[in-house]
Design a protein around this motif. Sequence first.
Motif, mmCIF file in Angstrom:
data_model
loop_
_atom_site.group_PDB
_atom_site.id
_atom_site.type_symbol
_atom_site.label_atom_id
_atom_site.label_comp_id
_atom_site.label_asym_id
_atom_site.label_seq_id
_atom_site.Cartn_x
_atom_site.Cartn_y
_atom_site.Cartn_z
ATOM 1 N N ALA A 65 0.661 -1.505 -0.002
ATOM 2 C CA ALA A 65 0.269 -0.260 0.017
ATOM 3 C C ALA A 65 0.534 0.753 0.306
ATOM 4 C CB ALA A 65 -1.029 0.298 1.277
ATOM 5 N N VAL A 66 2.256 1.761 0.835
ATOM 6 C CA VAL A 66 2.657 2.480 0.717
ATOM 7 C C VAL A 66 3.401 2.722 -0.336
ATOM 8 C CG1 VAL A 66 1.870 2.559 3.201
ATOM 9 C CG2 VAL A 66 4.109 1.924 2.550
ATOM 10 N N PRO A 68 6.148 4.232 -2.457
ATOM 11 C CA PRO A 68 5.452 4.803 -3.987
ATOM 12 C C PRO A 68 6.141 4.542 -5.087
ATOM 13 C CG PRO A 68 7.387 5.569 -2.805
ATOM 14 C CD PRO A 68 7.242 4.031 -2.237
ATOM 15 N N VAL A 69 6.555 3.634 -5.530
ATOM 16 C CA VAL A 69 7.252 3.186 -6.670
ATOM 17 C C VAL A 69 6.226 1.816 -7.288
ATOM 18 C CG1 VAL A 69 9.229 4.561 -6.905
ATOM 19 C CG2 VAL A 69 9.160 2.492 -5.915
ATOM 20 N N SER A 70 5.284 1.664 -6.270
ATOM 21 C CA SER A 70 4.998 0.348 -6.538
ATOM 22 C C SER A 70 5.633 -1.123 -7.282
ATOM 23 C CB SER A 70 3.920 0.718 -7.887
ATOM 24 O OG SER A 70 3.219 1.706 -7.307
ATOM 25 N N VAL A 86 13.429 -1.859 -9.456
ATOM 26 C CA VAL A 86 12.958 -0.630 -9.176
ATOM 27 C C VAL A 86 12.803 -0.115 -7.686
ATOM 28 C CG1 VAL A 86 10.096 0.491 -9.414
ATOM 29 C CG2 VAL A 86 11.546 -1.690 -11.042
ATOM 30 N N ILE A 88 13.551 2.234 -4.648
ATOM 31 C CA ILE A 88 14.755 3.205 -4.397
ATOM 32 C C ILE A 88 14.744 3.417 -3.208
ATOM 33 C CG2 ILE A 88 12.762 4.592 -6.709
ATOM 34 C CD1 ILE A 88 11.873 6.066 -4.386
ATOM 35 N N TYR A 92 9.321 3.907 3.250
ATOM 36 C CA TYR A 92 8.201 3.117 4.016
ATOM 37 C C TYR A 92 8.036 2.188 4.224
ATOM 38 C CZ TYR A 92 7.794 8.329 1.931
ATOM 39 O OH TYR A 92 7.449 9.295 1.428
ATOM 40 N N HIS B 74 -0.386 8.360 5.628
ATOM 41 C CA HIS B 74 0.099 8.595 4.301
ATOM 42 C C HIS B 74 -0.827 8.288 3.041
ATOM 43 C CE1 HIS B 74 3.948 8.350 2.227
ATOM 44 N NE2 HIS B 74 4.439 8.775 2.647
ATOM 45 N N GLU B 75 -1.730 7.601 3.241
ATOM 46 C CA GLU B 75 -2.116 7.115 1.671
ATOM 47 C C GLU B 75 -3.323 7.562 2.043
ATOM 48 O OE1 GLU B 75 -0.364 5.252 -0.378
ATOM 49 O OE2 GLU B 75 0.928 5.857 1.049
ATOM 50 N N LEU B 142 8.288 11.943 -5.611
ATOM 51 C CA LEU B 142 8.016 10.571 -4.574
ATOM 52 C C LEU B 142 7.186 11.043 -3.782
ATOM 53 C CD1 LEU B 142 11.269 11.397 -3.021
ATOM 54 C CD2 LEU B 142 11.013 9.896 -4.694
ATOM 55 N N PHE B 143 6.116 11.910 -3.380
ATOM 56 C CA PHE B 143 5.021 11.145 -2.939
ATOM 57 C C PHE B 143 4.016 11.409 -3.660
ATOM 58 C CE2 PHE B 143 1.742 13.072 -0.128
ATOM 59 C CZ PHE B 143 1.394 12.561 1.032
ATOM 60 N N LYS B 146 2.852 7.886 -7.604
ATOM 61 C CA LYS B 146 2.133 6.954 -7.664
ATOM 62 C C LYS B 146 1.172 7.535 -8.036
ATOM 63 C CE LYS B 146 1.283 5.272 -3.386
ATOM 64 N NZ LYS B 146 1.655 3.567 -2.361
ATOM 65 N N GLU B 150 3.710 7.982 -11.869
ATOM 66 C CA GLU B 150 3.576 6.790 -13.007
ATOM 67 C C GLU B 150 2.848 6.603 -14.022
ATOM 68 O OE1 GLU B 150 3.818 3.665 -9.616
ATOM 69 O OE2 GLU B 150 2.891 3.400 -11.190
ATOM 70 N N TYR B 155 5.225 2.254 -15.704
ATOM 71 C CA TYR B 155 6.305 1.851 -14.428
ATOM 72 C C TYR B 155 7.955 2.423 -13.947
ATOM 73 C CZ TYR B 155 6.717 -2.324 -10.977
ATOM 74 O OH TYR B 155 7.360 -2.994 -10.253
ATOM 75 N N TYR B 158 9.283 5.691 -13.913
ATOM 76 C CA TYR B 158 9.169 6.404 -13.184
ATOM 77 C C TYR B 158 10.462 5.962 -12.073
ATOM 78 C CZ TYR B 158 6.992 8.035 -8.922
ATOM 79 O OH TYR B 158 6.970 8.375 -7.560
ATOM 80 N N SER B 159 10.549 4.658 -12.166
ATOM 81 C CA SER B 159 11.082 4.175 -10.688
ATOM 82 C C SER B 159 12.568 4.088 -11.228
ATOM 83 C CB SER B 159 11.599 2.712 -11.156
ATOM 84 O OG SER B 159 12.726 2.377 -10.152
ATOM 85 N N ALA B 162 12.222 8.643 -9.838
ATOM 86 C CA ALA B 162 12.075 8.554 -8.731
ATOM 87 C C ALA B 162 13.902 7.929 -7.646
ATOM 88 C CB ALA B 162 11.339 7.405 -8.255
ATOM 89 N N LYS B 163 15.019 7.469 -8.273
ATOM 90 C CA LYS B 163 15.775 6.889 -8.051
ATOM 91 C C LYS B 163 16.241 8.433 -8.070
ATOM 92 C CE LYS B 163 16.010 2.724 -9.067
ATOM 93 N NZ LYS B 163 16.455 1.500 -10.154
ATOM 94 N N VAL B 166 14.636 10.839 -5.559
ATOM 95 C CA VAL B 166 15.207 10.386 -3.549
ATOM 96 C C VAL B 166 16.469 11.140 -3.046
ATOM 97 C CG1 VAL B 166 16.070 8.240 -3.446
ATOM 98 C CG2 VAL B 166 14.316 8.914 -2.302
#
Lengths: 201, 311
Positions: A65-66, A68-70, A86, A88, A92, B74-75, B142-143, B146, B150, B155, B158-159, B162-163, B166
Motif C-alpha cells: 500500500a505504501v 511509492p514506486v509500486s 525498481v 528506491i 516506507y 500517508h495513503e 516521490l509523494f 504513484k 507513474e 512503471y 518512473y522508477s 524516482a531514484k 530521492v
Amino acid sequence: MARMRFLCDAERCIDCNACAVACKNENEVPWGINRRRVVTLNEGVPGEKSISVACMHCTDAPCIAVCPVSCIYQTPEGVVLHNKDVCIGCGYCFYACPFGAPQFPQTSAFGVRGKMDKCTFCAGGPEKDMSEAEFKKYGRNRLAEGKLPLCAEMCSTKALLAGDGDVLADIMRTRAAARGGSMELNGWATAYGAAGTKESR
Amino acid sequence: MTASARWLFLLLALFCASAWAEPNAEAAREQSQPGNNQPFWLDAQAGRVGITNAQNIDAGVLINTGGELWRRLHEGPFPFWGAIWLAGVPAAILAFWLVFGPIRLHGAESGRMVRRFAAWERALHWTVAICFILLALTGFTLFFGKYYVEALLTYPVYSWVAKVAVSLHNFTAPVFTVAMVSLFLAFVKRNLWRAYDWQWLRRFGGFLGGGEPPSGFFNAGEKIWFWLAVADIVHLSGALLFVGMAFGHIYIGTLGMRGAYRAMREGVVDETWAKEHHSSWYQDLKAGRVGEASDAPLIPSARPVVWRQTD
C-alpha cells in the motif's frame, strides 16, 4: 489455489534459530540482513516463549500500500515479492510493516539505504524462475522447484510451518485439540484479517 | 565512592530488581491452564520487546501495529487534501490576479533608490529558493508520483525518475537546512512581532481593507515507531504547507507586486515603494534609526546587475 502462509507454534519453538540459519544459508542473504529472526519473551523466567518471525505475506499488505514506486506485489498464491531493480530504498515499507520484515543494507555513502530485502517465502522475485539473476537478488526459488520454504522444512520441532493456510490450520487444530488448549492462530489476525472476514480467505 | 558504598549500592539495586520480578501473566496461565498461551500472544500483539539475536532496528518486537496509523494518514487524507491544497492555492492566486491585477504604486516613482537587501542577503535568499524548488519538485514526484507521474511515465521509467528524485531530495536537504537556518538568523531580528503587525494581519495586508522489562504506557519499540511516523507526518504537513505558502510568496514577489522582485534581484527599491509598502521601515530609515543595506557586491570584482525598467 493454495494460499501460502507461515505459522509458528509457541508451544513448540525452542529458540534454536535453525530457521534463521537455514534462511541465511539457502538464500545467501547479505550481511546484516535477517530475513527471519526468533524473538523470546519472558526470557529466563517462568512463562518464557519464543516465536520465529519473518515476512508474513499479508493479505492487505501495508508495504504494498505504501510503496511509492509500486515495486512490491503479491503472487496468486499470496506470496509478497518485490522488484529490487525498481526499489528506491525510501524505507516506507519498513515504517508500515508490523513484523519488521523489510530491511535495508547500508551500501552507499552517507548512510543512504540500499535496496530493500525481505523474506520471499523462498519464491525468488520477478526474474525468470531459478535463474542466476533471480538467485543473486532474492535467493532460492524453492516454490518453483516444488519445495516449501527451507526455514519451516528445517524446523526440528515442527514449530514453524509453511504452506497452504488451510492445511496449516488443520494441523494446528489437531495439535490444539490434543493439548486441550485453544487455537493459536493469534498472529494471523494482524496478517490475514480477523477470522470470518473477507481478508481472512 | 568507597568500595563499601559501591557494594551497598549494588545490593540496593539487586533488591529493587527482585521486587520488580513479579510472575508474568503467561507464567500464571501455565499454572492454571497448561498449553493455553493467550497471555504470551497478547504480549506479542501489544508489541512487547523481547530478546533476539537479530541486530536490526526494533528486531525484539514481534508485532508492531504502530505503522498502521501512519499508513492510513500517508495513503488517505494527505495525498487527497494535499493535492486539493496544492492545486487550490495557485487557482485562488490566479483568480485574485485576474480580478485585482498586480499592486501598483499610488504615487509616482521618485527615482531615488534605497538599498533594501544586501548582496549576501540576496545570495542566501536565492540559495534557499533554488533548494526549495528542487525539494518541492522531487518531493512532489516521490509523494504524488504513484498517483500522477507513474501513469504518465509508465512503471519502469518512473522508477528511474524516482531514484534521481530521492537522491536529489536527500542531498539538497542538508544544503537547504543550513541555508534556511542562516536565513532565519539573518532575518530573525527584523521579524520580531510589533504592535502594527496585528493591524496588518487584521486588514489582511490591506487586501481586505480589514510490566517487565520496565516500560510505560508505550514501550521503546512503539516509541521509536511513533517518533518515526510523527517525524514523517510533521515533515509532510510542513512541506505541503510550505509549498502552498510559497506559491503566495512567489506570486507577490513577482507578478503580484510591482517592484518587489527588484528588491531581491538588485537589492534596491524606489523610495515611493518603501513609503507605501513598508512605511514604518521607511520612517525609521529617514529618521536614521536604521541604516540602508550594504551595497558591497558579494564578489568584490563583480559588476552590478543593470536593471531595465519594463513597466
